[in-house]
Design a protein around this motif. Structure first.
Motif, PDB file in Angstrom:
ATOM      1  N   THR A  17      -6.891   0.116 -12.851  1.00 14.97           N
ATOM      2  CA  THR A  17      -5.916  -0.976 -12.778  1.00 14.97           C
ATOM      3  C   THR A  17      -5.554  -1.276 -11.327  1.00 14.97           C
ATOM      4  O   THR A  17      -5.984  -2.273 -10.770  1.00 14.97           O
ATOM      5  CB  THR A  17      -4.650  -0.633 -13.588  1.00 14.97           C
ATOM      6  OG1 THR A  17      -4.142   0.620 -13.135  1.00 14.97           O
ATOM      7  CG2 THR A  17      -4.947  -0.555 -15.062  1.00 14.97           C
ATOM      8  N   ASP A  18      -4.755  -0.417 -10.711  1.00  9.90           N
ATOM      9  CA  ASP A  18      -4.247  -0.696  -9.365  1.00  9.90           C
ATOM     10  C   ASP A  18      -5.325  -0.581  -8.296  1.00  9.90           C
ATOM     11  O   ASP A  18      -5.331  -1.354  -7.340  1.00  9.90           O
ATOM     12  CB  ASP A  18      -3.101   0.256  -9.016  1.00  9.90           C
ATOM     13  CG  ASP A  18      -1.859  -0.012  -9.840  1.00  9.90           C
ATOM     14  OD1 ASP A  18      -1.832  -1.033 -10.544  1.00  9.90           O
ATOM     15  OD2 ASP A  18      -0.921   0.797  -9.773  1.00  9.90           O
ATOM     16  N   PHE A  19      -6.224   0.359  -8.423  1.00 12.36           N
ATOM     17  CA  PHE A  19      -7.211   0.615  -7.372  1.00 12.36           C
ATOM     18  C   PHE A  19      -8.634   0.278  -7.818  1.00 12.36           C
ATOM     19  O   PHE A  19      -9.591   0.926  -7.411  1.00 12.36           O
ATOM     20  CB  PHE A  19      -7.128   2.082  -6.933  1.00 12.36           C
ATOM     21  CG  PHE A  19      -5.811   2.422  -6.294  1.00 12.36           C
ATOM     22  CD1 PHE A  19      -5.548   2.031  -4.995  1.00 12.36           C
ATOM     23  CD2 PHE A  19      -4.838   3.106  -7.001  1.00 12.36           C
ATOM     24  CE1 PHE A  19      -4.340   2.327  -4.401  1.00 12.36           C
ATOM     25  CE2 PHE A  19      -3.632   3.405  -6.413  1.00 12.36           C
ATOM     26  CZ  PHE A  19      -3.369   3.017  -5.112  1.00 12.36           C
ATOM     27  N   THR A  74      -4.003 -11.282  -5.558  1.00 17.44           N
ATOM     28  CA  THR A  74      -5.199 -10.704  -4.951  1.00 17.44           C
ATOM     29  C   THR A  74      -4.864 -10.030  -3.623  1.00 17.44           C
ATOM     30  O   THR A  74      -5.290  -8.898  -3.369  1.00 17.44           O
ATOM     31  CB  THR A  74      -6.270 -11.790  -4.738  1.00 17.44           C
ATOM     32  OG1 THR A  74      -6.576 -12.385  -5.993  1.00 17.44           O
ATOM     33  CG2 THR A  74      -7.523 -11.217  -4.117  1.00 17.44           C
ATOM     34  N   CYS A  75      -4.096 -10.719  -2.779  1.00 15.84           N
ATOM     35  CA  CYS A  75      -3.746 -10.154  -1.472  1.00 15.84           C
ATOM     36  C   CYS A  75      -2.915  -8.882  -1.614  1.00 15.84           C
ATOM     37  O   CYS A  75      -3.139  -7.906  -0.887  1.00 15.84           O
ATOM     38  CB  CYS A  75      -2.993 -11.180  -0.641  1.00 15.84           C
ATOM     39  SG  CYS A  75      -4.026 -12.530  -0.066  1.00 15.84           S
ATOM     40  N   VAL A  76      -1.974  -8.861  -2.533  1.00 13.44           N
ATOM     41  CA  VAL A  76      -1.141  -7.666  -2.723  1.00 13.44           C
ATOM     42  C   VAL A  76      -1.997  -6.504  -3.218  1.00 13.44           C
ATOM     43  O   VAL A  76      -1.855  -5.371  -2.757  1.00 13.44           O
ATOM     44  CB  VAL A  76       0.025  -7.965  -3.691  1.00 13.44           C
ATOM     45  CG1 VAL A  76       0.709  -6.696  -4.153  1.00 13.44           C
ATOM     46  CG2 VAL A  76       1.032  -8.876  -3.024  1.00 13.44           C
ATOM     47  N   ALA A  81      -4.725  -1.341  -2.101  1.00 11.63           N
ATOM     48  CA  ALA A  81      -5.937  -0.523  -2.048  1.00 11.63           C
ATOM     49  C   ALA A  81      -6.196   0.006  -0.638  1.00 11.63           C
ATOM     50  O   ALA A  81      -6.797   1.061  -0.470  1.00 11.63           O
ATOM     51  CB  ALA A  81      -7.138  -1.330  -2.530  1.00 11.63           C
ATOM     52  N   ASN A  82      -5.710  -0.717   0.383  1.00  8.44           N
ATOM     53  CA  ASN A  82      -5.893  -0.291   1.765  1.00  8.44           C
ATOM     54  C   ASN A  82      -4.686   0.466   2.309  1.00  8.44           C
ATOM     55  O   ASN A  82      -4.609   0.693   3.515  1.00  8.44           O
ATOM     56  CB  ASN A  82      -6.190  -1.492   2.661  1.00  8.44           C
ATOM     57  CG  ASN A  82      -7.556  -2.050   2.397  1.00  8.44           C
ATOM     58  OD1 ASN A  82      -8.509  -1.302   2.249  1.00  8.44           O
ATOM     59  ND2 ASN A  82      -7.654  -3.368   2.323  1.00  8.44           N
ATOM     60  N   ALA A  83      -3.729   0.818   1.469  1.00  6.22           N
ATOM     61  CA  ALA A  83      -2.528   1.583   1.812  1.00  6.22           C
ATOM     62  C   ALA A  83      -1.610   0.846   2.784  1.00  6.22           C
ATOM     63  O   ALA A  83      -0.843   1.469   3.508  1.00  6.22           O
ATOM     64  CB  ALA A  83      -2.891   2.960   2.344  1.00  6.22           C
ATOM     65  N   LEU A  84      -1.665  -0.478   2.809  1.00  2.00           N
ATOM     66  CA  LEU A  84      -0.713  -1.248   3.599  1.00  2.00           C
ATOM     67  C   LEU A  84       0.580  -1.484   2.830  1.00  2.00           C
ATOM     68  O   LEU A  84       1.615  -1.751   3.438  1.00  2.00           O
ATOM     69  CB  LEU A  84      -1.324  -2.589   4.009  1.00  2.00           C
ATOM     70  CG  LEU A  84      -2.536  -2.499   4.945  1.00  2.00           C
ATOM     71  CD1 LEU A  84      -3.141  -3.871   5.153  1.00  2.00           C
ATOM     72  CD2 LEU A  84      -2.126  -1.876   6.265  1.00  2.00           C
ATOM     73  N   LEU A  85       0.507  -1.420   1.518  1.00  2.80           N
ATOM     74  CA  LEU A  85       1.671  -1.521   0.635  1.00  2.80           C
ATOM     75  C   LEU A  85       1.645  -0.338  -0.322  1.00  2.80           C
ATOM     76  O   LEU A  85       0.568   0.181  -0.645  1.00  2.80           O
ATOM     77  CB  LEU A  85       1.622  -2.820  -0.191  1.00  2.80           C
ATOM     78  CG  LEU A  85       1.908  -4.133   0.510  1.00  2.80           C
ATOM     79  CD1 LEU A  85       1.737  -5.286  -0.469  1.00  2.80           C
ATOM     80  CD2 LEU A  85       3.303  -4.152   1.081  1.00  2.80           C
ATOM     81  N   PRO A  86       2.803   0.068  -0.800  1.00  2.00           N
ATOM     82  CA  PRO A  86       2.789   1.124  -1.820  1.00  2.00           C
ATOM     83  C   PRO A  86       2.233   0.585  -3.137  1.00  2.00           C
ATOM     84  O   PRO A  86       2.264  -0.620  -3.396  1.00  2.00           O
ATOM     85  CB  PRO A  86       4.272   1.499  -1.960  1.00  2.00           C
ATOM     86  CG  PRO A  86       5.030   0.326  -1.468  1.00  2.00           C
ATOM     87  CD  PRO A  86       4.168  -0.335  -0.434  1.00  2.00           C
ATOM     88  N   ALA A  87       1.724   1.468  -3.951  1.00  2.00           N
ATOM     89  CA  ALA A  87       1.177   1.067  -5.246  1.00  2.00           C
ATOM     90  C   ALA A  87       2.312   0.628  -6.150  1.00  2.00           C
ATOM     91  O   ALA A  87       3.133   1.437  -6.578  1.00  2.00           O
ATOM     92  CB  ALA A  87       0.401   2.217  -5.865  1.00  2.00           C
TER      93      ALA A  87
END
Length: 158
Positions: A17-19, A74-76, A81-87
């Motif tokens: 899902t998230d990743f 898509t951007c979020v 996935a790149n660890a710029l935002l928390p899951a």
């Protein structure tokens, strides 16, 4: 690494899902990840293009709204996935496992399709067709015969 051979499925939480983008990128490489991103980018760009060409304001707002929804989602997900935002649980559009997100996205695309009815689009090359005005009726006085009747009577010699 090859499809089905990735190691991220055992390490990352919520890989379906998230990743899902991280899993797809590990298994298909840069080409697969770029293909997914370009496909979603093409959908967003097409919706924005159609929104600019539609004549109806309501349809334009629907198309802009769905395009922004897909683009931001898509951007979020890519930033998660790149660890710029928390899951935070936002799925990758049309790819992530889960029923409610996919159903909502398909309904949104269906609404966009109905907003793109051919009668509501303005073609940039052809100006909108102006309907012809109905012929003006001649004003006649009360008791005077209709012009069609007068013409018919004259043709018969009366």
């Amino acid at each position: 690494m090859g499809i089905g051979e990735g190691y991220a499925k055992q390490v990352l939480p919520e890989t379906m899902t998230d990743f899902i983008l991280a899993t797809a990128a590990e298994e298909t490489g840069l080409i697969g990840a770029m293909f997914l991103l370009m496909l979603l980018g093409a959908i967003v760009m097409r919706l924005l293009q159609k929104a600019m060409r539609t004549a109806d304001r309501f349809s334009m707002l629907i198309l802009y709204g769905v395009a922004c929804w897909l683009g931001v989602q898509t951007c979020v997900n890519v930033m998660m996935a790149n660890a710029l935002l928390p899951a935070i649980g936002i799925p990758f559009p049309f790819v992530s496992y889960g029923g409610s997100s996919l159903v909502a996205l398909w309904i949104a695309i269906g609404v966009c399709q109905s907003a793109l009815a051919p009668a509501k689009q303005v073609d940039e090359e052809d100006p909108p067709v102006q309907s012809e005005k109905p012929p003006r009726r001649s004003k006649r006085r009360r008791g005077e015969p209709a012009p069609v009747l007068v013409t018919t009577l004259r043709a018969r010699g009366r």
